[in-house]
Design a protein around this motif. Sequence first.
Motif, PDB file in Angstrom:
ATOM      1  N   SER A   7       0.851  -1.183   0.000  1.00  0.00           N
ATOM      2  CA  SER A   7       0.000   0.000   0.000  1.00  0.00           C
ATOM      3  C   SER A   7       0.888   1.234   0.000  1.00  0.00           C
ATOM      4  O   SER A   7       2.082   1.146   0.315  1.00  0.00           O
ATOM      5  N   GLY A   8       0.302   2.370  -0.384  1.00  0.00           N
ATOM      6  CA  GLY A   8       1.004   3.640  -0.279  1.00  0.00           C
ATOM      7  C   GLY A   8       1.452   4.269  -1.576  1.00  0.00           C
ATOM      8  O   GLY A   8       2.012   5.359  -1.561  1.00  0.00           O
ATOM      9  N   GLY A   9       1.246   3.613  -2.687  1.00  0.00           N
ATOM     10  CA  GLY A   9       1.642   4.218  -3.948  1.00  0.00           C
ATOM     11  C   GLY A   9       0.718   5.360  -4.336  1.00  0.00           C
ATOM     12  O   GLY A   9      -0.281   5.627  -3.667  1.00  0.00           O
ATOM     13  N   GLY A  10       1.065   6.037  -5.431  1.00  0.00           N
ATOM     14  CA  GLY A  10       0.226   7.130  -5.896  1.00  0.00           C
ATOM     15  C   GLY A  10       0.985   8.101  -6.767  1.00  0.00           C
ATOM     16  O   GLY A  10       2.079   7.806  -7.250  1.00  0.00           O
ATOM     17  N   LEU A  11       0.372   9.258  -6.961  1.00  0.00           N
ATOM     18  CA  LEU A  11       0.933  10.326  -7.787  1.00  0.00           C
ATOM     19  C   LEU A  11       1.503  11.399  -6.875  1.00  0.00           C
ATOM     20  O   LEU A  11       0.827  11.847  -5.933  1.00  0.00           O
ATOM     21  N   VAL A  12       2.730  11.817  -7.162  1.00  0.00           N
ATOM     22  CA  VAL A  12       3.375  12.853  -6.367  1.00  0.00           C
ATOM     23  C   VAL A  12       4.192  13.736  -7.289  1.00  0.00           C
ATOM     24  O   VAL A  12       4.664  13.281  -8.338  1.00  0.00           O
ATOM     25  N   GLN A  13       4.356  14.993  -6.918  1.00  0.00           N
ATOM     26  CA  GLN A  13       5.154  15.919  -7.703  1.00  0.00           C
ATOM     27  C   GLN A  13       6.641  15.701  -7.451  1.00  0.00           C
ATOM     28  O   GLN A  13       7.026  15.206  -6.388  1.00  0.00           O
ATOM     29  N   PRO A  14       7.473  16.067  -8.397  1.00  0.00           N
ATOM     30  CA  PRO A  14       8.927  15.972  -8.181  1.00  0.00           C
ATOM     31  C   PRO A  14       9.332  16.717  -6.914  1.00  0.00           C
ATOM     32  O   PRO A  14       8.839  17.818  -6.642  1.00  0.00           O
ATOM     33  N   GLY A  15      10.223  16.086  -6.156  1.00  0.00           N
ATOM     34  CA  GLY A  15      10.639  16.650  -4.878  1.00  0.00           C
ATOM     35  C   GLY A  15       9.790  16.214  -3.707  1.00  0.00           C
ATOM     36  O   GLY A  15      10.155  16.467  -2.543  1.00  0.00           O
ATOM     37  N   GLY A  16       8.678  15.565  -3.983  1.00  0.00           N
ATOM     38  CA  GLY A  16       7.770  15.133  -2.936  1.00  0.00           C
ATOM     39  C   GLY A  16       8.185  13.820  -2.294  1.00  0.00           C
ATOM     40  O   GLY A  16       9.250  13.252  -2.608  1.00  0.00           O
ATOM     41  N   SER A  17       7.321  13.335  -1.413  1.00  0.00           N
ATOM     42  CA  SER A  17       7.612  12.116  -0.654  1.00  0.00           C
ATOM     43  C   SER A  17       6.424  11.169  -0.683  1.00  0.00           C
ATOM     44  O   SER A  17       5.269  11.598  -0.797  1.00  0.00           O
ATOM     45  N   LEU A  18       6.721   9.890  -0.570  1.00  0.00           N
ATOM     46  CA  LEU A  18       5.717   8.845  -0.410  1.00  0.00           C
ATOM     47  C   LEU A  18       6.278   7.789   0.524  1.00  0.00           C
ATOM     48  O   LEU A  18       7.498   7.611   0.605  1.00  0.00           O
ATOM     49  N   ARG A  19       5.373   7.086   1.197  1.00  0.00           N
ATOM     50  CA  ARG A  19       5.786   5.976   2.042  1.00  0.00           C
ATOM     51  C   ARG A  19       5.019   4.730   1.630  1.00  0.00           C
ATOM     52  O   ARG A  19       3.794   4.708   1.649  1.00  0.00           O
ATOM     53  N   LEU A  20       5.768   3.695   1.248  1.00  0.00           N
ATOM     54  CA  LEU A  20       5.174   2.413   0.892  1.00  0.00           C
ATOM     55  C   LEU A  20       5.234   1.467   2.089  1.00  0.00           C
ATOM     56  O   LEU A  20       6.185   1.501   2.864  1.00  0.00           O
ATOM     57  N   GLY A 112       4.733  -9.246  -3.776  1.00  0.00           N
ATOM     58  CA  GLY A 112       3.463  -8.571  -3.726  1.00  0.00           C
ATOM     59  C   GLY A 112       2.927  -8.325  -5.125  1.00  0.00           C
ATOM     60  O   GLY A 112       3.584  -8.629  -6.124  1.00  0.00           O
ATOM     61  N   GLN A 113       1.746  -7.739  -5.189  1.00  0.00           N
ATOM     62  CA  GLN A 113       1.088  -7.526  -6.480  1.00  0.00           C
ATOM     63  C   GLN A 113       1.586  -6.284  -7.185  1.00  0.00           C
ATOM     64  O   GLN A 113       1.338  -6.104  -8.382  1.00  0.00           O
ATOM     65  N   GLY A 114       2.308  -5.447  -6.483  1.00  0.00           N
ATOM     66  CA  GLY A 114       2.845  -4.233  -7.081  1.00  0.00           C
ATOM     67  C   GLY A 114       1.974  -3.019  -6.796  1.00  0.00           C
ATOM     68  O   GLY A 114       0.748  -3.134  -6.729  1.00  0.00           O
ATOM     69  N   THR A 115       2.621  -1.868  -6.645  1.00  0.00           N
ATOM     70  CA  THR A 115       1.892  -0.616  -6.440  1.00  0.00           C
ATOM     71  C   THR A 115       2.552   0.457  -7.313  1.00  0.00           C
ATOM     72  O   THR A 115       3.774   0.559  -7.373  1.00  0.00           O
ATOM     73  N   GLN A 116       1.732   1.220  -8.000  1.00  0.00           N
ATOM     74  CA  GLN A 116       2.235   2.220  -8.944  1.00  0.00           C
ATOM     75  C   GLN A 116       2.672   3.481  -8.207  1.00  0.00           C
ATOM     76  O   GLN A 116       1.923   4.017  -7.369  1.00  0.00           O
ATOM     77  N   VAL A 117       3.862   3.937  -8.547  1.00  0.00           N
ATOM     78  CA  VAL A 117       4.359   5.233  -8.082  1.00  0.00           C
ATOM     79  C   VAL A 117       4.621   6.079  -9.320  1.00  0.00           C
ATOM     80  O   VAL A 117       5.390   5.676 -10.198  1.00  0.00           O
TER      81      VAL A 117
END
Length: 121
Positions: A7-20, A112-117
């Motif tokens: 879980s935790g994937g998604g769309l983010v702008q350059p320079g941003g952060s995400l946590r999987l 896992g099934q994979g999550t798109q970033v």
Amino acid sequence: QVQLVESGGGLVQPGGSLRLSCAASGSILSINAMGWYRQAPGKQRELVAAITSGGSPNYGDSVKGRFTISRDNAKNTVYLQMNSLKPEDTAVYYCNARITPVGSYLTRNYWGQGTQVTVSL
């Protein structure tokens, strides 16, 4: 039956952060190394980061200094904190774990099934 759920994937702008996050569940005797791989369109799957059961991390060259891998052994969960994201980090991210199921003496790789970033304006 053992499975990994990301879980935790998604769309983010350059320079941003995400946590999987990736949680392993099922009849698990033990978990050795856990890690994250990614695959961009037209490219081979590559190691992003891995962590041993003792907590020693290993990173792919392209993410060193920007990504941090960690795990919670009590929750059978591995995390990937991604900072300073770049468009070239865009890919499907897959969780991987070396798991010995209950009732088996064989350790094997689970995915896992994979999550798109997606990193884009």
